[in-house]
Design a protein around this motif. Structure first.
Motif, PDB file in Angstrom:
ATOM      1  N   UNK A 133      14.024  11.302 -35.852  1.00 12.02           N
ATOM      2  CA  UNK A 133      14.217   9.965 -36.611  1.00 12.02           C
ATOM      3  C   UNK A 133      13.611   8.809 -35.616  1.00 12.02           C
ATOM      4  N   UNK A 134      12.513   9.351 -34.643  1.00 14.90           N
ATOM      5  CA  UNK A 134      12.069   8.537 -33.789  1.00 14.90           C
ATOM      6  C   UNK A 134      11.364   7.240 -34.564  1.00 14.90           C
ATOM      7  N   UNK A 135      10.724   7.521 -35.773  1.00 15.66           N
ATOM      8  CA  UNK A 135      10.428   6.489 -36.632  1.00 15.66           C
ATOM      9  C   UNK A 135      11.302   5.150 -36.815  1.00 15.66           C
ATOM     10  N   UNK A 136      12.560   5.382 -37.015  1.00 19.94           N
ATOM     11  CA  UNK A 136      13.395   4.362 -36.940  1.00 19.94           C
ATOM     12  C   UNK A 136      13.367   3.590 -35.801  1.00 19.94           C
ATOM     13  N   UNK A 137      13.425   4.277 -34.711  1.00 19.04           N
ATOM     14  CA  UNK A 137      13.330   3.250 -33.293  1.00 19.04           C
ATOM     15  C   UNK A 137      12.067   2.359 -33.220  1.00 19.04           C
ATOM     16  N   UNK A 138      10.851   2.723 -33.995  1.00 22.50           N
ATOM     17  CA  UNK A 138       9.661   2.121 -33.849  1.00 22.50           C
ATOM     18  C   UNK A 138       9.771   0.874 -34.913  1.00 22.50           C
ATOM     19  N   UNK A 139      10.467   1.045 -35.968  1.00 21.83           N
ATOM     20  CA  UNK A 139      10.639   0.126 -36.984  1.00 21.83           C
ATOM     21  C   UNK A 139      11.473  -0.842 -36.327  1.00 21.83           C
ATOM     22  N   UNK A 140      12.727  -0.548 -35.581  1.00 21.32           N
ATOM     23  CA  UNK A 140      13.349  -1.479 -34.751  1.00 21.32           C
ATOM     24  C   UNK A 140      12.607  -2.393 -33.772  1.00 21.32           C
ATOM     25  N   UNK A 141      11.791  -1.856 -32.980  1.00 18.29           N
ATOM     26  CA  UNK A 141      11.063  -2.217 -32.035  1.00 18.29           C
ATOM     27  C   UNK A 141      10.187  -3.361 -32.610  1.00 18.29           C
ATOM     28  N   UNK A 142       9.555  -2.824 -33.868  1.00 21.32           N
ATOM     29  CA  UNK A 142       8.277  -3.756 -34.327  1.00 21.32           C
ATOM     30  C   UNK A 142       8.975  -5.152 -35.090  1.00 21.32           C
ATOM     31  N   UNK A 143      10.277  -5.119 -35.663  1.00 22.57           N
ATOM     32  CA  UNK A 143      10.897  -5.934 -36.687  1.00 22.57           C
ATOM     33  C   UNK A 143      11.899  -6.623 -36.298  1.00 22.57           C
ATOM     34  N   UNK A 144      12.879  -6.085 -35.335  1.00 20.81           N
ATOM     35  CA  UNK A 144      14.057  -6.759 -34.950  1.00 20.81           C
ATOM     36  C   UNK A 144      13.426  -7.825 -33.762  1.00 20.81           C
ATOM     37  N   UNK A 145      13.884  -9.453 -33.918  1.00 23.45           N
ATOM     38  CA  UNK A 145      13.380 -10.158 -33.106  1.00 23.45           C
ATOM     39  C   UNK A 145      13.576 -10.086 -31.611  1.00 23.45           C
ATOM     40  N   UNK A 146      14.866  -9.416 -31.123  1.00 23.67           N
ATOM     41  CA  UNK A 146      15.113  -9.068 -29.941  1.00 23.67           C
ATOM     42  C   UNK A 146      15.651  -7.639 -29.655  1.00 23.67           C
ATOM     43  N   UNK A 147      14.542  -6.754 -29.445  1.00 27.67           N
ATOM     44  CA  UNK A 147      14.912  -5.509 -29.436  1.00 27.67           C
ATOM     45  C   UNK A 147      14.209  -4.670 -28.134  1.00 27.67           C
ATOM     46  N   UNK A 148      14.879  -3.792 -27.446  1.00 29.46           N
ATOM     47  CA  UNK A 148      14.339  -3.320 -26.487  1.00 29.46           C
ATOM     48  C   UNK A 148      14.507  -1.695 -26.953  1.00 29.46           C
ATOM     49  N   UNK A 149      13.501  -0.890 -26.880  1.00 25.05           N
ATOM     50  CA  UNK A 149      13.318   0.426 -27.072  1.00 25.05           C
ATOM     51  C   UNK A 149      13.247   1.276 -25.987  1.00 25.05           C
ATOM     52  N   UNK A 150      14.182   2.152 -25.758  1.00 28.58           N
ATOM     53  CA  UNK A 150      14.030   3.131 -24.606  1.00 28.58           C
ATOM     54  C   UNK A 150      13.786   4.569 -25.118  1.00 28.58           C
ATOM     55  N   UNK A 151      13.002   5.237 -24.849  1.00 25.33           N
ATOM     56  CA  UNK A 151      12.506   6.492 -25.289  1.00 25.33           C
ATOM     57  C   UNK A 151      12.796   7.367 -24.278  1.00 25.33           C
ATOM     58  N   UNK A 152      13.713   8.509 -24.511  1.00 23.07           N
ATOM     59  CA  UNK A 152      14.187   9.525 -23.236  1.00 23.07           C
ATOM     60  C   UNK A 152      13.371  10.683 -23.569  1.00 23.07           C
ATOM     61  N   UNK A 184      15.134  -6.965 -43.316  1.00 25.18           N
ATOM     62  CA  UNK A 184      16.510  -6.928 -42.985  1.00 25.18           C
ATOM     63  C   UNK A 184      16.658  -6.701 -41.580  1.00 25.18           C
ATOM     64  N   UNK A 185      16.011  -5.981 -41.000  1.00 28.10           N
ATOM     65  CA  UNK A 185      15.757  -6.018 -39.455  1.00 28.10           C
ATOM     66  C   UNK A 185      15.160  -7.392 -38.848  1.00 28.10           C
ATOM     67  N   UNK A 186      14.181  -7.908 -39.437  1.00 26.57           N
ATOM     68  CA  UNK A 186      13.912  -9.196 -39.164  1.00 26.57           C
ATOM     69  C   UNK A 186      15.027 -10.287 -39.246  1.00 26.57           C
ATOM     70  N   UNK A 187      16.052  -9.883 -39.971  1.00 25.93           N
ATOM     71  CA  UNK A 187      17.036 -11.116 -40.095  1.00 25.93           C
ATOM     72  C   UNK A 187      18.066 -10.751 -38.939  1.00 25.93           C
ATOM     73  N   UNK A 188      17.934  -9.812 -38.278  1.00 26.14           N
ATOM     74  CA  UNK A 188      19.278  -9.441 -37.275  1.00 26.14           C
ATOM     75  C   UNK A 188      19.157 -10.795 -36.316  1.00 26.14           C
ATOM     76  N   UNK A 189      20.352 -11.232 -35.870  1.00 26.25           N
ATOM     77  CA  UNK A 189      20.304 -12.287 -34.951  1.00 26.25           C
ATOM     78  C   UNK A 189      20.842 -11.913 -33.513  1.00 26.25           C
TER      79      UNK A 189
END
Length: 264
Positions: free
Chosen positions: A211-230, A193-198
């Protein structure tokens, strides 16, 4: 416009006027409401040129609290119904905590209506059935505490009226509706589903977040994702790291949403 009627419910809404793109804010659960964004991100984003929309989700804040209808699908339908009532079609969504589940599912269901996502400490991405076990345990414990320890009454009696009212609302929501049961049945947004995000995604997570693992999943699977860790932060980054979030959020909106003043 202080409230709109959508899907048969009265929703409390606030708008920060701007002549740029529409940015809608989706808050978290239980003790949360639109004020968590109103006093942190919404005013600076509006000053940068965006038109900001904030609303209390069903059962939260000043919005009506029906006994049922708290599934993710209901929340997504509520979001679009509120936007329709306000006359907004295509928006950028900024979501915090469990609001991220709603924002992600909204973007997947109606990619024509969601131009971009900013996910702050967002739940939602997951790969297994225990993806939100900690959240459910926290809500269940809170429900018991609020019901049997009369927390709201004690806060009100001590003069802490604002917190007492928030706690009373949370107790009525957790113990008087199907919220917890509905959330227990919720499914995560899986990698496919993340890979299908347009749309583009900005993900912001605390270094020590549970919930930091959720951020890493977004970074690895969303085609256009910027991950910022605070650095140094946990789940409460919205309240405790507002200035640092804005340093990342405003330039991102300037680039992706065309809020040109955000680059200043």
């Amino acid at each position: 416009m202080p409230e709109v009627t959508a899907r048969g419910l009265r929703f409390h809404v606030q708008e920060c006027e701007g002549d740029g793109p529409v940015v809608a804010f989706v808050h978290g659960l239980a003790i949360d409401n639109l004020s968590s964004f109103y006093y942190t991100l919404a005013s600076p984003v509006a000053e940068a040129g965006a038109h900001c929309v904030l609303y209390d989700q069903r059962g939260h804040g000043l919005t009506e609290r029906p006994p049922a209808g708290y599934t993710v699908q209901d929340s997504v339908a509520d979001l679009f119904a509120v936007l329709d009532a306000l006359g907004h079609h295509r928006v950028h969504l900024v979501a915090n905590s469990f609001g991220g589940v709603i924002a992600l599912n909204a973007a997947l269901l109606r990619p024509d209506r969601v131009a971009g996502l900013v996910l702050i400490e967002a739940h939602g991405p997951g790969e297994g059935p225990l993806w939100h076990e900690d959240l459910l345990n926290t809500l269940a414990k809170s429900a018991l505490s609020l019901e049997y320890e009369r927390t709201a009454d004690r806060l009100l009696a001590s003069g802490r009226r604002r917190l007492g009212r928030l706690t009373a609302t949370a107790g009525a929501l957790l113990n008087g509706t199907t919220l917890v049961d509905d959330l227990a049945a919720a499914e995560p947004v899986r990698p496919a589903g993340l890979a299908a995000l347009t749309c583009p995604v900005l993900a912001i997570y605390g270094q020590h977040s549970d919930v930091a693992d959720a951020g890493r999943l977004l970074l690895h699977h969303v085609p256009d994702c910027t991950l910022h860790t605070m650095t140094g932060h946990a789940h409460t980054v919205l309240r405790e790291g507002t200035a640092d979030i804005l340093e990342v959020l405003l330039p991102w909106l300037a680039h992706h949403a065309g809020a040109q003043k955000a680059a200043r």
